[in-house]
Design a protein around this motif. Structure first.
Motif, PDB file in Angstrom:
ATOM      1  N   ASP A 280     -25.748 -10.938   9.966  1.00  0.00           N
ATOM      2  CA  ASP A 280     -26.378 -10.072   8.958  1.00  0.00           C
ATOM      3  C   ASP A 280     -25.355  -9.143   8.336  1.00  0.00           C
ATOM      4  O   ASP A 280     -25.399  -8.842   7.149  1.00  0.00           O
ATOM      5  CB  ASP A 280     -27.502  -9.252   9.586  1.00  0.00           C
ATOM      6  N   ALA A 281     -24.445  -8.666   9.183  1.00  0.00           N
ATOM      7  CA  ALA A 281     -23.402  -7.780   8.674  1.00  0.00           C
ATOM      8  C   ALA A 281     -22.545  -8.524   7.646  1.00  0.00           C
ATOM      9  O   ALA A 281     -22.225  -8.000   6.578  1.00  0.00           O
ATOM     10  CB  ALA A 281     -22.535  -7.270   9.821  1.00  0.00           C
ATOM     11  N   GLU A 282     -22.207  -9.765   7.994  1.00  0.00           N
ATOM     12  CA  GLU A 282     -21.423 -10.576   7.055  1.00  0.00           C
ATOM     13  C   GLU A 282     -22.170 -10.736   5.738  1.00  0.00           C
ATOM     14  O   GLU A 282     -21.599 -10.728   4.660  1.00  0.00           O
ATOM     15  CB  GLU A 282     -21.149 -11.967   7.650  1.00  0.00           C
ATOM     16  N   ARG A 283     -23.461 -10.900   5.866  1.00  0.00           N
ATOM     17  CA  ARG A 283     -24.278 -11.131   4.670  1.00  0.00           C
ATOM     18  C   ARG A 283     -24.233  -9.930   3.715  1.00  0.00           C
ATOM     19  O   ARG A 283     -24.297 -10.085   2.509  1.00  0.00           O
ATOM     20  CB  ARG A 283     -25.720 -11.416   5.104  1.00  0.00           C
ATOM     21  N   LEU A 284     -24.110  -8.751   4.305  1.00  0.00           N
ATOM     22  CA  LEU A 284     -24.034  -7.552   3.457  1.00  0.00           C
ATOM     23  C   LEU A 284     -22.755  -7.552   2.628  1.00  0.00           C
ATOM     24  O   LEU A 284     -22.624  -6.798   1.674  1.00  0.00           O
ATOM     25  CB  LEU A 284     -24.088  -6.293   4.321  1.00  0.00           C
ATOM     26  N   PHE A 294     -30.526 -10.469  -0.055  1.00  0.00           N
ATOM     27  CA  PHE A 294     -31.553  -9.491   0.304  1.00  0.00           C
ATOM     28  C   PHE A 294     -32.500 -10.089   1.320  1.00  0.00           C
ATOM     29  O   PHE A 294     -32.775 -11.282   1.320  1.00  0.00           O
ATOM     30  CB  PHE A 294     -32.352  -9.084  -0.932  1.00  0.00           C
ATOM     31  N   ARG A 295     -32.973  -9.222   2.180  1.00  0.00           N
ATOM     32  CA  ARG A 295     -34.023  -9.651   3.089  1.00  0.00           C
ATOM     33  C   ARG A 295     -35.092  -8.570   3.047  1.00  0.00           C
ATOM     34  O   ARG A 295     -34.866  -7.445   3.453  1.00  0.00           O
ATOM     35  CB  ARG A 295     -33.455  -9.804   4.497  1.00  0.00           C
ATOM     36  N   ASP A 301     -34.634  -1.472  -5.069  1.00  0.00           N
ATOM     37  CA  ASP A 301     -33.313  -1.526  -4.444  1.00  0.00           C
ATOM     38  C   ASP A 301     -32.500  -2.706  -4.972  1.00  0.00           C
ATOM     39  O   ASP A 301     -31.290  -2.599  -5.201  1.00  0.00           O
ATOM     40  CB  ASP A 301     -33.442  -1.655  -2.919  1.00  0.00           C
ATOM     41  N   VAL A 302     -33.197  -3.825  -5.143  1.00  0.00           N
ATOM     42  CA  VAL A 302     -32.514  -5.024  -5.623  1.00  0.00           C
ATOM     43  C   VAL A 302     -31.943  -4.779  -7.021  1.00  0.00           C
ATOM     44  O   VAL A 302     -30.796  -5.121  -7.323  1.00  0.00           O
ATOM     45  CB  VAL A 302     -33.481  -6.229  -5.637  1.00  0.00           C
ATOM     46  N   ALA A 303     -32.746  -4.131  -7.856  1.00  0.00           N
ATOM     47  CA  ALA A 303     -32.299  -3.842  -9.222  1.00  0.00           C
ATOM     48  C   ALA A 303     -31.069  -2.938  -9.186  1.00  0.00           C
ATOM     49  O   ALA A 303     -30.084  -3.160  -9.889  1.00  0.00           O
ATOM     50  CB  ALA A 303     -33.429  -3.197 -10.021  1.00  0.00           C
ATOM     51  N   ALA A 304     -31.126  -1.916  -8.332  1.00  0.00           N
ATOM     52  CA  ALA A 304     -29.994  -0.990  -8.234  1.00  0.00           C
ATOM     53  C   ALA A 304     -28.731  -1.744  -7.820  1.00  0.00           C
ATOM     54  O   ALA A 304     -27.633  -1.468  -8.311  1.00  0.00           O
ATOM     55  CB  ALA A 304     -30.310   0.120  -7.228  1.00  0.00           C
ATOM     56  N   GLU A 305     -28.906  -2.701  -6.937  1.00  0.00           N
ATOM     57  CA  GLU A 305     -27.770  -3.478  -6.458  1.00  0.00           C
ATOM     58  C   GLU A 305     -27.168  -4.328  -7.591  1.00  0.00           C
ATOM     59  O   GLU A 305     -25.954  -4.347  -7.778  1.00  0.00           O
ATOM     60  CB  GLU A 305     -28.265  -4.363  -5.310  1.00  0.00           C
ATOM     61  N   GLY A 327     -36.676 -11.370  -1.188  1.00  0.00           N
ATOM     62  CA  GLY A 327     -35.693 -11.905  -0.256  1.00  0.00           C
ATOM     63  C   GLY A 327     -34.955 -13.058  -0.904  1.00  0.00           C
ATOM     64  O   GLY A 327     -35.467 -13.681  -1.824  1.00  0.00           O
ATOM     65  N   GLY A 328     -33.748 -13.305  -0.433  1.00  0.00           N
ATOM     66  CA  GLY A 328     -33.013 -14.441  -0.982  1.00  0.00           C
ATOM     67  C   GLY A 328     -31.628 -14.063  -1.411  1.00  0.00           C
ATOM     68  O   GLY A 328     -31.253 -12.893  -1.351  1.00  0.00           O
ATOM     69  N   SER A 329     -30.861 -15.048  -1.821  1.00  0.00           N
ATOM     70  CA  SER A 329     -29.533 -14.719  -2.321  1.00  0.00           C
ATOM     71  C   SER A 329     -29.431 -15.101  -3.786  1.00  0.00           C
ATOM     72  O   SER A 329     -29.928 -16.140  -4.199  1.00  0.00           O
ATOM     73  CB  SER A 329     -28.449 -15.398  -1.494  1.00  0.00           C
ATOM     74  N   PHE A 330     -28.784 -14.251  -4.516  1.00  0.00           N
ATOM     75  CA  PHE A 330     -28.713 -14.408  -5.964  1.00  0.00           C
ATOM     76  C   PHE A 330     -27.307 -14.142  -6.429  1.00  0.00           C
ATOM     77  O   PHE A 330     -26.597 -13.317  -5.846  1.00  0.00           O
ATOM     78  CB  PHE A 330     -29.651 -13.411  -6.664  1.00  0.00           C
ATOM     79  N   ARG A 331     -26.913 -14.830  -7.469  1.00  0.00           N
ATOM     80  CA  ARG A 331     -25.602 -14.541  -8.051  1.00  0.00           C
ATOM     81  C   ARG A 331     -25.680 -13.205  -8.767  1.00  0.00           C
ATOM     82  O   ARG A 331     -26.542 -13.004  -9.597  1.00  0.00           O
ATOM     83  CB  ARG A 331     -25.204 -15.625  -9.049  1.00  0.00           C
ATOM     84  N   TRP A 332     -24.760 -12.323  -8.463  1.00  0.00           N
ATOM     85  CA  TRP A 332     -24.855 -11.008  -9.089  1.00  0.00           C
ATOM     86  C   TRP A 332     -24.496 -11.039 -10.564  1.00  0.00           C
ATOM     87  O   TRP A 332     -24.830 -10.136 -11.319  1.00  0.00           O
ATOM     88  CB  TRP A 332     -24.059  -9.941  -8.352  1.00  0.00           C
ATOM     89  N   ASP A 333     -23.804 -12.111 -10.995  1.00  0.00           N
ATOM     90  CA  ASP A 333     -23.448 -12.156 -12.413  1.00  0.00           C
ATOM     91  C   ASP A 333     -24.538 -12.815 -13.254  1.00  0.00           C
ATOM     92  O   ASP A 333     -24.342 -13.076 -14.418  1.00  0.00           O
ATOM     93  CB  ASP A 333     -22.111 -12.881 -12.606  1.00  0.00           C
TER      94      ASP A 333
END
Lengths: 362, 191
Positions: A280-284, A294-295, A301-305, A327-333
């Motif tokens: 989980d730490a790696e995931r951050l 995100f989980r 919070d997601v929007a802020a990120e 939850g899930g992983s998303f490309r930040w770009d």
């Protein structure tokens, strides 16, 4: 049924559209256009196809943003590495990087973190890390200190190799000042976030100064992130020590040891340490691979990120939408792709503008 | 101004143009007719969709293309066009451009930048001034010292070439006849 007829339909369609583009059609002309469109479906589809292309070309404005001159940039302007990078690294519709950075504008960022930073400035500070190595030499209590400044613009991620063998990966819109002396390796995190992969050197502790607190390591891997209000430390390998700076104004606070798999949140009122699985730490820290993970996080919070990485901001319009759990992983770009995904699976409507995407409950 | 049907056509059908052209190219021997076939397929799809939108636009588009080729083949008495019989949508998927590639995102901008750069000089300048600097056609004419009529013609040409780049990845301009040849001459004179 010969090819000419069809070519003709496209030519006539283009002529009508170009006329329309020049100004509103007179009623008689508008009627003539309607009649022509109605006469044959092939007319209509040819018209629609060109109309769609012309509408799409309005997005050229996104490419034009930042081009200071009248008229178009030279051909191939966006294909050159610097500008190609601009297109590749910025989010949807974000203005491309206008010009290579002017090193004369290079300057130290203020140490206090200001909440709002105009995108233009971030862009101007483009790739400080890539090209802007500001090295000064001096004597400081018998030690030579090597000092350098590295930064990233909004939407940029840079990996920096330090001369002691350590590595720092800078997140979007981040700035560090590195000072390496014989006794100490000192990194000031002026803003943003960085992952440090620290080369072992027991005689020279590696200290990251996050303002109110210091994070001390010998050989390990961890990230430090500095926000307006708090400091977040995530340790994925080894152990780091969280301590108050020597001679701190507010008196000494207890020193905290953070083993791998810890996440510490430092706020004005104290330190919150959580123990989390190393995975989980790696995931951050997955942002370094282009992902935000995100989980069960709130949409707010997601929007802020996302907004840490993109000039085009995700705006949550109401509390209901902000409270949705994601939850899930998303490309930040790809904030736009994320918004579209949301629209499909959640009770959210998105309004897409050039500099923002507003997310609201329907 | 576009109706819901128009919008559907643009969003659900036009995005597959590159794949459609590839399919037509593979399955029809006469290159110079591709342009014409494409237009005809579009007309059929649009007409049919007016009676009810197909559930699967892409599959419907390719079925229409297959029917059209069969009709044409019958009429032209072209005997052998075997690949047609083998047609399966999955074959198309392989090299198909995903709609997202141009519907949104930086790929779209990249594609647009490339499309712009492929325009002839004057045309490129006119499109830029009109689209980015948002000058009226009249002001564009003043700026460049050309007539408004010429500006209009550049815009018409720009639309054509942009559509070719954006939708078909420029296949027709290589393989088909130039879209508006007679205008080209006029423009050259105008330049």
């Amino acid at each position: 049924m010969n090819g000419d007829a069809r070519t003709d339909a496209e030519r006539v369609a283009a002529d009508w559209l170009a006329r329309q583009d020049g100004g509103a059609l007179a009623p008689a002309d508008a009627a003539a256009l309607e009649a022509w469109l109605g006469a044959d479906t092939r007319h209509r589809v040819a018209f629609l196809r060109l109309l769609a292309a012309w509408d799409e070309s309005r997005r050229l404005q996104a490419l034009g943003a930042g081009w200071p001159h009248a008229g178009p940039p030279p051909r191939g302007h966006w294909a050159t590495p610097a500008h190609g990078h601009g297109i590749a690294s910025l989010g949807d519709d974000a203005p491309p990087l206008p010009a290579p950075p002017d090193l004369r504008e290079l300057r130290l960022a203020p140490r206090t973190h200001t909440a709002r930073r105009p995108a233009a400035r971030a862009v101007a500070a483009l790739c400080l890390a890539a090209c802007g190595l500001l090295a000064t030499w001096g004597w400081q209590s018998y030690h030579r200190v090597e000092s350098a400044l590295y930064g990233t613009a909004l939407g940029g991620i840079e990996t920096v190799s330090l001369s002691d063998g350590s590595q720092a990966i800078l997140a979007s819109d981040s700035l560090i000042e590195v000072q390496l002396s014989r006794r100490q390796r000192r990194i000031e995190l002026a803003r943003g976030e960085a992952i440090f992969d620290v080369a072992k050197d027991s005689r020279r502790p590696f200290v990251v100064d996050g303002g109110d607190r210091e994070v001390v390591a010998i050989g390990t891997r961890f990230s430090v992130r500095r926000d307006a209000r708090d400091l977040r430390v995530v340790v994925t390998e080894g152990t780091v020590r969280l301590q108050s700076p020597a001679g701190g104004k507010r008196g000494t606070r207890p020193t905290t040891l953070l083993p791998a798999g810890s996440m510490a949140l430092v706020r004005a009122d104290g330190v919150l340490v959580r123990s989390i699985p190393i995975a989980d730490a790696e995931r951050l820290l997955d942002w370094r691979n282009g992902l935000l993970v995100f989980r069960d996080a709130t949409l707010a919070d997601v929007a802020a990120e996302f907004n840490r990485y993109n000039a085009r901001k995700l705006v949550v319009a109401d509390a209901d939408a902000g409270a949705l759990r994601i939850g899930g992983s998303f490309r930040w770009d790809n904030a736009e792709g994320f918004a579209r995904l949301l629209e499909r699976g959640f009770p959210v409507r998105a309004a897409y503008a050039a500099d923002s995407i507003v997310l609201a409950s329907p | 101004m576009p109706t819901a049907l128009d919008r559907w056509f643009i969003d659900a059908i036009l995005v597959h143009e590159e794949a459609l052209l590839r399919y037509l190219q593979r399955n029809w021997p006469h290159r110079d007719e591709l342009h014409d076939l494409r237009q005809e397929v579009y007309a059929r799809v649009y007409q049919a969709a007016g009676k009810g939108l197909p559930q699967q636009p892409k599959a419907f588009l390719f079925a229409s293309a297959r029917h059209l080729l069969a009709d044409r083949a019958r009429r032209a008495r072209v005997v052998s066009i075997e690949p047609m019989g083998d047609f399966e949508p999955s074959h198309v998927l392989v090299d198909e451009v995903s709609p997202e590639r141009w519907c949104g995102g930086r790929q779209a901008l990249k594609r647009l930048a490339e499309a712009l750069d492929r325009l002839p000089d004057r045309c490129r300048e006119v499109v830029w001034l009109r689209r980015v600097d948002e000058l009226s056609q009249k002001d564009v004419a003043l700026r460049l010292g050309i007539s408004e009529k010429t500006v209009e013609k550049h815009i018409a040409k720009g639309m054509h070439l942009l559509a070719a780049s954006l939708f078909s990845g420029d296949l027709p301009s290589r393989d088909g006849a130039p879209a508006i040849p007679e205008h080209d001459d006029e423009r050259r004179r105008a330049d």
